[in-house]
Design an enzyme around this catalytic site. Structure first.
Site, PDB file in Angstrom:
ATOM      1  N   CYS A  92      16.483-121.165  28.105  1.00  0.00           N
ATOM      2  CA  CYS A  92      15.366-121.671  27.308  1.00  0.00           C
ATOM      3  C   CYS A  92      14.250-122.148  28.232  1.00  0.00           C
ATOM      4  CB  CYS A  92      15.818-122.776  26.362  1.00  0.00           C
ATOM      5  SG  CYS A  92      16.003-124.394  27.113  1.00  0.00           S
ATOM      6  N   HIS A  94      12.250-124.476  27.685  1.00  0.00           N
ATOM      7  CA  HIS A  94      11.984-125.912  27.594  1.00  0.00           C
ATOM      8  C   HIS A  94      12.864-126.737  28.525  1.00  0.00           C
ATOM      9  CE1 HIS A  94      10.641-124.578  23.397  1.00  0.00           C
ATOM     10  NE2 HIS A  94       9.578-124.716  24.167  1.00  0.00           N
ATOM     11  N   GLN A 133      13.980-118.290  21.620  1.00  0.00           N
ATOM     12  CA  GLN A 133      14.674-117.231  20.887  1.00  0.00           C
ATOM     13  C   GLN A 133      13.688-116.403  20.062  1.00  0.00           C
ATOM     14  OE1 GLN A 133      18.367-118.264  18.979  1.00  0.00           O
ATOM     15  NE2 GLN A 133      18.136-116.676  17.416  1.00  0.00           N
ATOM     16  N   HIS A 161      22.120-122.545  21.646  1.00  0.00           N
ATOM     17  CA  HIS A 161      21.259-123.082  22.695  1.00  0.00           C
ATOM     18  C   HIS A 161      21.962-124.274  23.324  1.00  0.00           C
ATOM     19  CE1 HIS A 161      17.409-120.970  21.424  1.00  0.00           C
ATOM     20  NE2 HIS A 161      18.321-120.592  20.548  1.00  0.00           N
TER      21      HIS A 161
END
Ligand code: ZN
Length: 205
Positions: A92, A94, A133, A161
């Site tokens: 991810c 983030h 995603q 996740h």
């Protein structure tokens, strides 16, 4: 497909060297509270940088190359082609933590079909980057549509996740499902239902 062929580094500065990347890992080790000079950690920055080169190799690959070899002679086959349960590991954007999931990729052939393993390669071109995603799902479907020119493409991703499982909300086992439809899948809800039914997710009929 031009904008997919280049690494997604628009606006990024010059790529730092490996030494600079290793120094950053050393800083992170010290920041979390350990001693980057103790024996067990001394080689860790080099290992971490090599691991991330592999985990993010998709920046150096293009979807057009992944789908390069196509076939025209398919014995008149013109129905949907679905490769389901393609496992992938992404990260991810983030938290740089793993996204573990499966992609289901379908298309209605236009003039050509592509080797089935190439669809799995296409997934990895985008999975081996820092992702959301939603963006991963869109990039796979749109690159398939732009490169192969099928009558339609459908992609579903079902993933966990780890940034959600391991930290923050700590909801282990929660899964996120996304879809992207192009061409006749987008235009005909019946085709979407057929795709979902083949994945065991739609209403029968
Ligand atoms: Zn995250």
């Amino acid at each position: 497909v031009k904008h997919f062929a280049q690494p997604a580094r628009e606006g990024a500065g010059a790529r730092p060297g490996r030494e600079e990347a290793e120094a950053a890992v050393r800083t992170l080790i010290a920041y979390v509270g350990d001693d980057p000079d103790r024996e067990g950690l001394i080689e860790t920055p080099a290992r971490v940088v090599r691991a991330w080169e592999e985990l993010c190799r998709g920046y150096r690959e293009s979807p057009a190359a992944a789908l390069e070899r196509t076939f025209e002679d398919v014995g008149g086959y013109d129905d949907l082609v679905l490769v389901r349960d393609i496992p992938f590991v992404s990260h991810c954007e983030h938290h740089m933590l793993p996204i573990l999931g499966r992609a289901h990729v379908a298309y209605y052939p236009g003039e050509v079909v592509v080797g089935l393993s190439k669809l799995a390669r296409l997934v990895d071109v985008f999975a081996k980057r820092l992702q959301t995603q939603e963006k991963l799902n869109t990039e796979i479907a749109d690159a398939l549509h732009a490169t192969l020119k099928p009558r339609g493409a459908a992609v579903m991703i079902d993933a966990e996740h780890l940034c959600m499982s391991l930290r923050g909300a700590c909801k282990g086992g929660a899964r996120t499902v996304t879809t992207r439809f192009t061409g006749l899948f987008r235009d005909d809800p019946g085709e979407q239902l057929r795709f979902l039914a083949l994945l065991g997710r739609g209403e029968p009929g």
